[in-house]
Design a protein around this motif. Structure first.
Motif, PDB file in Angstrom:
ATOM      1  N   LYS A   1     -14.898  52.337 -26.519  1.00  0.00           N
ATOM      2  CA  LYS A   1     -16.102  53.101 -26.838  1.00  0.00           C
ATOM      3  C   LYS A   1     -15.795  54.579 -26.712  1.00  0.00           C
ATOM      4  O   LYS A   1     -15.332  55.045 -25.661  1.00  0.00           O
ATOM      5  N   LYS A   2     -16.056  55.319 -27.774  1.00  0.00           N
ATOM      6  CA  LYS A   2     -15.839  56.758 -27.775  1.00  0.00           C
ATOM      7  C   LYS A   2     -16.834  57.401 -28.723  1.00  0.00           C
ATOM      8  O   LYS A   2     -16.867  57.081 -29.914  1.00  0.00           O
ATOM      9  N   LYS A   3     -17.648  58.280 -28.146  1.00  0.00           N
ATOM     10  CA  LYS A   3     -18.654  59.009 -28.921  1.00  0.00           C
ATOM     11  C   LYS A   3     -19.511  58.051 -29.732  1.00  0.00           C
ATOM     12  O   LYS A   3     -20.239  57.248 -29.187  1.00  0.00           O
ATOM     13  N   LYS A   4     -19.354  58.034 -31.066  1.00  0.00           N
ATOM     14  CA  LYS A   4     -20.228  57.235 -31.915  1.00  0.00           C
ATOM     15  C   LYS A   4     -19.661  55.851 -32.247  1.00  0.00           C
ATOM     16  O   LYS A   4     -20.315  55.063 -32.926  1.00  0.00           O
ATOM     17  N   ILE A   5     -18.458  55.567 -31.776  1.00  0.00           N
ATOM     18  CA  ILE A   5     -17.787  54.311 -32.133  1.00  0.00           C
ATOM     19  C   ILE A   5     -17.791  53.361 -30.938  1.00  0.00           C
ATOM     20  O   ILE A   5     -17.489  53.746 -29.817  1.00  0.00           O
ATOM     21  N   ASN A   6     -18.125  52.114 -31.206  1.00  0.00           N
ATOM     22  CA  ASN A   6     -18.137  51.063 -30.185  1.00  0.00           C
ATOM     23  C   ASN A   6     -17.520  49.803 -30.785  1.00  0.00           C
ATOM     24  O   ASN A   6     -18.049  49.241 -31.751  1.00  0.00           O
ATOM     25  N   THR A   7     -16.370  49.348 -30.267  1.00  0.00           N
ATOM     26  CA  THR A   7     -15.681  48.203 -30.864  1.00  0.00           C
ATOM     27  C   THR A   7     -15.316  47.174 -29.795  1.00  0.00           C
ATOM     28  O   THR A   7     -15.202  47.485 -28.611  1.00  0.00           O
ATOM     29  N   ARG A   8     -15.107  45.958 -30.268  1.00  0.00           N
ATOM     30  CA  ARG A   8     -14.657  44.869 -29.410  1.00  0.00           C
ATOM     31  C   ARG A   8     -13.853  43.889 -30.255  1.00  0.00           C
ATOM     32  O   ARG A   8     -14.248  43.525 -31.358  1.00  0.00           O
ATOM     33  N   ILE A   9     -12.710  43.450 -29.735  1.00  0.00           N
ATOM     34  CA  ILE A   9     -11.907  42.434 -30.402  1.00  0.00           C
ATOM     35  C   ILE A   9     -11.399  41.465 -29.347  1.00  0.00           C
ATOM     36  O   ILE A   9     -11.008  41.875 -28.243  1.00  0.00           O
ATOM     37  N   GLY A  10     -11.454  40.175 -29.662  1.00  0.00           N
ATOM     38  CA  GLY A  10     -11.060  39.193 -28.663  1.00  0.00           C
ATOM     39  C   GLY A  10     -10.719  37.861 -29.284  1.00  0.00           C
ATOM     40  O   GLY A  10     -10.869  37.635 -30.491  1.00  0.00           O
ATOM     41  N   GLY A  11     -10.239  36.959 -28.458  1.00  0.00           N
ATOM     42  CA  GLY A  11      -9.898  35.620 -28.903  1.00  0.00           C
ATOM     43  C   GLY A  11     -10.025  34.634 -27.756  1.00  0.00           C
ATOM     44  O   GLY A  11      -9.883  34.995 -26.579  1.00  0.00           O
ATOM     45  N   ARG A  12     -10.294  33.398 -28.110  1.00  0.00           N
ATOM     46  CA  ARG A  12     -10.432  32.331 -27.125  1.00  0.00           C
ATOM     47  C   ARG A  12      -9.638  31.114 -27.604  1.00  0.00           C
ATOM     48  O   ARG A  12      -9.763  30.710 -28.772  1.00  0.00           O
ATOM     49  N   ALA A  13      -8.812  30.559 -26.735  1.00  0.00           N
ATOM     50  CA  ALA A  13      -8.035  29.358 -27.041  1.00  0.00           C
ATOM     51  C   ALA A  13      -8.556  28.206 -26.197  1.00  0.00           C
ATOM     52  O   ALA A  13      -8.809  28.369 -25.002  1.00  0.00           O
ATOM     53  N   GLU A  14      -8.735  27.041 -26.815  1.00  0.00           N
ATOM     54  CA  GLU A  14      -9.208  25.858 -26.107  1.00  0.00           C
ATOM     55  C   GLU A  14      -8.359  24.648 -26.466  1.00  0.00           C
ATOM     56  O   GLU A  14      -8.127  24.367 -27.653  1.00  0.00           O
ATOM     57  N   PHE A  15      -7.899  23.948 -25.456  1.00  0.00           N
ATOM     58  CA  PHE A  15      -7.161  22.702 -25.639  1.00  0.00           C
ATOM     59  C   PHE A  15      -8.059  21.556 -25.174  1.00  0.00           C
ATOM     60  O   PHE A  15      -8.560  21.560 -24.052  1.00  0.00           O
ATOM     61  N   THR A  16      -8.271  20.567 -26.054  1.00  0.00           N
ATOM     62  CA  THR A  16      -9.164  19.454 -25.779  1.00  0.00           C
ATOM     63  C   THR A  16      -8.407  18.142 -25.831  1.00  0.00           C
ATOM     64  O   THR A  16      -7.648  17.891 -26.784  1.00  0.00           O
ATOM     65  N   ASN A  17      -8.597  17.319 -24.824  1.00  0.00           N
ATOM     66  CA  ASN A  17      -8.021  15.983 -24.791  1.00  0.00           C
ATOM     67  C   ASN A  17      -9.143  14.983 -24.529  1.00  0.00           C
ATOM     68  O   ASN A  17      -9.834  15.063 -23.504  1.00  0.00           O
ATOM     69  N   SER A  18      -9.374  14.034 -25.470  1.00  0.00           N
ATOM     70  CA  SER A  18     -10.485  13.095 -25.380  1.00  0.00           C
ATOM     71  C   SER A  18      -9.981  11.667 -25.505  1.00  0.00           C
ATOM     72  O   SER A  18      -9.118  11.376 -26.346  1.00  0.00           O
ATOM     73  N   GLU A  19     -10.548  10.799 -24.672  1.00  0.00           N
ATOM     74  CA  GLU A  19     -10.254   9.370 -24.743  1.00  0.00           C
ATOM     75  C   GLU A  19     -11.550   8.591 -24.584  1.00  0.00           C
ATOM     76  O   GLU A  19     -12.375   8.914 -23.726  1.00  0.00           O
ATOM     77  N   GLY A  20     -11.731   7.550 -25.422  1.00  0.00           N
ATOM     78  CA  GLY A  20     -12.926   6.725 -25.345  1.00  0.00           C
ATOM     79  C   GLY A  20     -12.583   5.251 -25.489  1.00  0.00           C
ATOM     80  O   GLY A  20     -11.746   4.880 -26.320  1.00  0.00           O
ATOM     81  N   TYR A  21     -13.239   4.431 -24.665  1.00  0.00           N
ATOM     82  CA  TYR A  21     -13.005   2.985 -24.681  1.00  0.00           C
ATOM     83  C   TYR A  21     -14.338   2.266 -24.878  1.00  0.00           C
ATOM     84  O   TYR A  21     -15.314   2.556 -24.180  1.00  0.00           O
ATOM     85  N   SER A  22     -14.374   1.333 -25.824  1.00  0.00           N
ATOM     86  CA  SER A  22     -15.533   0.491 -26.056  1.00  0.00           C
ATOM     87  C   SER A  22     -15.100  -0.956 -25.928  1.00  0.00           C
ATOM     88  O   SER A  22     -14.176  -1.405 -26.624  1.00  0.00           O
ATOM     89  N   LYS A  23     -15.747  -1.680 -25.020  1.00  0.00           N
ATOM     90  CA  LYS A  23     -15.384  -3.081 -24.746  1.00  0.00           C
ATOM     91  C   LYS A  23     -13.893  -3.194 -24.457  1.00  0.00           C
ATOM     92  O   LYS A  23     -13.194  -4.080 -24.959  1.00  0.00           O
TER      93      LYS A  23
END
Length: 807
Positions: free
Chosen positions: A500-522
């Motif tokens: 942020k400086k004077k009239k300018i306001n910026t933001r840049i970012g990133g998010r990483a997600e690792f997902t592991n899923s397991e499901g059992y039916s009967k």
């Protein structure tokens, strides 16, 4: 999970933790403490006052702490020179220049004697609080000090917020965006029932974030954060609440909220319960061709009454501040909801316009919902610029189940055949998570925020369905019998840089997600997925003047299926109607863009576009069996696109406040039905009008009107719906007692209706809930307050939003 996958997962986790602690190395500085004693006479201590450290060059506030009984301790000072200001009501301010000349960790300035201020006069400051404020990234809805303070509950406030839609199933969406994640003081709520029990008088403001940054969980299309009023004074205060709601049935809510603060400890407690009845009705009409000469028509009418007799909501919190830069917090939330529901379903089946047979199903259910959750958190500031570390852990347990008795009457050729059935189901969900965040402020221009989070979810469900045979014995029905076990681990890391400086306001970012899923039916594995996603986000703002700003935002989001939607259950309505889970659901992914122009933080103009791949929507299909049965299930559609436009125009006079929102969006859904690709699109208009008229020393009256035109959602084309509300408010006993009379949905037009747009068969629906009612609401405030600081911090949990609770 295979050994290779386990190794890969732990390597990723190590990388994420290393990324976070690399940013943590920026923390620095060992602060010192200033102590002293304050008197107004040689032997009489000042009872309450403030010790404030000022910047010597411009006298701006650097740090402060209240004190009592004449003893103060100002910690966390990391500057070589500060201007110490001591003040207390009725006494002249006292200033001392403090210079740190050595490495002492404590500087004791001894005794200070304040002089009487004989010129003290009472000063009254009156400020008008705007109903809505915008800054290019979010819309802030002010509740405290506005007419929305008397809306009723937190959910009622959301219904009256611009660009927010609450449907008859209490699903909350943001206009032109979609499903929103809902937070309460930074903690994602576990159930919409929490908002139903939270009085609107306890809410300070609401933040509506259309394109959330990387620091938020990547789930959901938008974020809504409700911020409650904190007690900033020493002593105690609270509210006693009694609401009487009369619609078709009487429904009451009784609640107590209590806060107590003394020195470094702050506590809060709330409890509420309700009694009475609520209702909802649903109508479905299904038509299709049996063959070239035969048309089938099914007409369902369902009427459901929920009897509330043993429903409790409770919340307690404890905050401890060992010094002015450290906070330890503990928060407990829970509810116990037990109902007695009676549902009647009449299904008339017509062949070429003539009744072929009829079904009448009466179901008596005993649903039970239990929630217990605890959150522990720690925060510490490191320097005067705002560098801060925040860590938290959270555990939640949810039990959702019901038992039901079902009586079925089939009318055919003037004969009635009776059947008895019964069912039971239980869901046990456990969620545990941990999160660490670091905010590093380098200077007035640059700020870096980074964090890591890990969550584990375990779900066990069991469904039983039985039929009574001719001998009176209960026989299990294997077509409905099922058990389901689901486990999921999500590891995430994010970082975002702000400039942020004077009239300018910026933001840049990133998010990483690792997902592991397991499901059992009967005991068979039906879900086995591991995937990594990266979600970038960016913001650019430019101030043309102090009153006119423009901004651009970009974001990428994910919406995972709810746990219940993944469960391969069958929810029985009648022999021709059911709801089913779908274990093969995949997450939907959305990329969005928005541009806005904001004038004086109140009036704004926005344009937006979003595209979703694999959109999750409810779909109705005919079963591939010998019956004429239909089932509803959630599926992944091909894609959806949304173009949106919105404008907010507020205006305020001493006696009148108005805020008007006008929105337009064009939704397009693409899906495949019976090997035919269908495009479903339609423009939608939304109008929100809010007016408050204030009659001094008498009362105030609030009018709200909402209208949404026809639109599309998945395979359905919805019809217009609207709501007109009137709220009269009067206070007594120096504003300690607030009485409100509310007439809600006066015209009874809050009806969700529509029909499907598919080539094979037509499905029309019409749904209503108890929105047409009159309510008398009483809120009595009590307390004895002096002076303090209070702080509460909590972690946001996307996983809780994926739990579905019944009406």
């Amino acid at each position: 999970m295979s050994e290779k996958r386990v190794t890969k997962f732990y390597k990723l986790r190590s990388v994420l933790i290393l990324m976070f602690f690399t940013s943590a190395l920026f923390s620095q500085t060992t602060p010192f403490t200033i102590t002293g004693k304050v008197f107004f006479d040689q032997n009489k201590a000042i009872e309450f006052g403030n010790a404030i450290a000022l910047h010597p060059n411009d006298s701006s506030i650097y740090k402060g702490v209240p004190f009592e009984n004449g003893i103060f301790k100002l910690e966390g000072i990391d500057r070589d020179s500060v201007l110490l200001k001591i003040n207390a009501v009725g006494y002249s301010d006292h200033f001392i220049l403090i210079n740190r000349t050595n490495s002492d960790s404590v500087i004791d300035i001894g005794e200070i004697i304040l002089k009487d201020n004989n010129t003290l006069n009472e000063i009254t400051v009156t400020a008008k609080i705007p109903l809505f404020e915008m800054d290019g990234e979010k819309v802030k809805v002010n509740v405290e000090g506005t007419g929305l303070n008397a809306a009723g509950t937190a959910l009622d406030v959301l219904r009256r917020s611009p660009g927010v839609l609450v449907n008859n199933n209490d699903n909350v969406t943001v206009f032109g965006k979609g499903t929103a994640l809902i937070y309460l003081d930074g903690l994602l709520i576990s159930s919409i029932d929490i908002l139903k029990s939270l009085p609107s008088s306890e809410i300070k403001n609401i933040e509506i974030i259309n394109n959330p940054s990387a620091k938020y969980d990547a789930a959901g299309r938008a974020v809504i954060n409700l911020i409650t009023i904190k007690n900033n004074l020493q002593g105690y205060n609270g509210n006693v609440i009694q609401n009487f709601l009369q619609g078709t049935y009487l429904f009451t809510y009784t609640g107590l909220r209590f806060n107590y603060t003394r020195k470094k400890i702050s506590t809060n407690f709330s409890y509420g319960f309700n009694t009475g009845k609520q209702w909802n009705s649903d109508e479905y009409k299904r038509t299709y061709k049996l063959n070239d000469s035969a048309n089938i028509e099914m007409n369902n009418y369902l009427y459901d009454v929920q009897n509330y007799s043993n429903n409790h909501y409770y919340r307690a919190g404890l905050n401890y501040r060992p010094d002015s830069i450290t906070t330890l917090g503990l928060q407990y939330n829970g509810f116990y909801i037990s109902r007695n529901n009676v549902s009647d379903n009449n299904n008339s089946i017509l062949l070429n316009g003539n009744e072929a047979y009829g079904l009448h199903t009466n179901t008596k259910n005993l649903p039970l919902q239990i929630n217990n959750g605890i959150n522990a958190n720690y925060s510490r500031k490191f320097d005067t610029l705002g560098t801060e570390l925040f860590a938290t852990m959270q555990y939640g347990n949810y039990i959702i189940g019901q038992t039901g008795k079902i009586n079925v009457e089939t009318k055919y050729n003037n004969q009635i055949f009776e059947e008895e059935k019964r069912n039971s189901n239980k869901n046990d969900i456990k969620i545990i998570s941990a999160q660490v965040d670091l905010i590093k402020v380098f200077n007035k221009k640059w700020k870096l925020q980074s964090g890591v989070k890990e969550s584990n979810i375990a779900k066990l469900s069991d469904i039983k369905f039985e039929n009574k045979d001719n001998a009176g014995n209960w026989v299990s029905d294997p077509s409905y019998l099922n058990s389901f076990e689901f486990n999921e681990n999500i590891a995430a890391a994010y970082s975002e840089l702000k400039f942020k400086k004077k009239k300018i306001n910026t933001r840049i970012g990133g998010r990483a997600e690792f997902t592991n899923s397991e499901g059992y039916s009967k005991a068979q594995k039906i879900i086995n997925r591991q995937y990594i996603n990266f979600f970038p986000s960016a913001y650019f703002g430019y101030d043309f003047t102090k009153d006119l700003i423009t901004s651009l935002t970009l974001s990428s989001r994910i919406n995972r299926p709810s746990f219940q939607d993944l469960d391969p259950f069958i929810n029985y309505i009648d022999s021709l109607s059911s709801f089913r889970g779908n274990p093969y659901l995949l997450p939907e992914y959305t990329n969005s863009f928005e541009a806005s122009l904001v004038y004086m933080k109140e009036a704004n103009l926005t344009f937006g576009y979003s595209k979703t791949n694999g959109a999750l929507r409810l779909v109705v299909d005919k079963l591939n069996d010998s019956t004429e049965a239909f089932t509803a299930t959630t599926k992944n559609l091909n894609k959806s696109e949304t173009f949106s436009f919105g404008v907010t125009i507020p205006y305020e006079l001493e006696w009148w406040t108005t805020a008007n929102y006008f929105g337009y969006f064009l939704n397009t859904f693409s899906y495949e039905q019976a090997s035919i690709v269908v495009q479903n699109n339609k423009p939608t208009f939304s109008i929100y009008l809010y007016d408050e008229f204030r009659f001094k020393k008498w009362f105030s009256i609030e009018l709200t009107y909402e209208y949404t035109s026809a639109g599309v959602d998945g395979i359905f084309v919805s019809k217009p719906f609207s709501m007109l509300n009137i709220n009269l408010k009067k206070t007594f006993f120096k504003d300690k007692l607030t009485c409100r009379f509310v007439a809600n949905d006066i015209l009874s037009q809050y009806i969700m209706a529509g029909e499907s747009n598919i080539p094979v068969y037509n499905i029309a629906y019409r749904s209503r809930v108890n929105t047409h009612y009159f309510m008398l609401a009483l809120n009595y405030k009590f307390g004895k307050l002096k002076a303090n600081t209070y702080k509460s911090r909590s972690v946001s949990e996307e996983e809780y939003q994926r739990i579905k609770f019944g009406k």
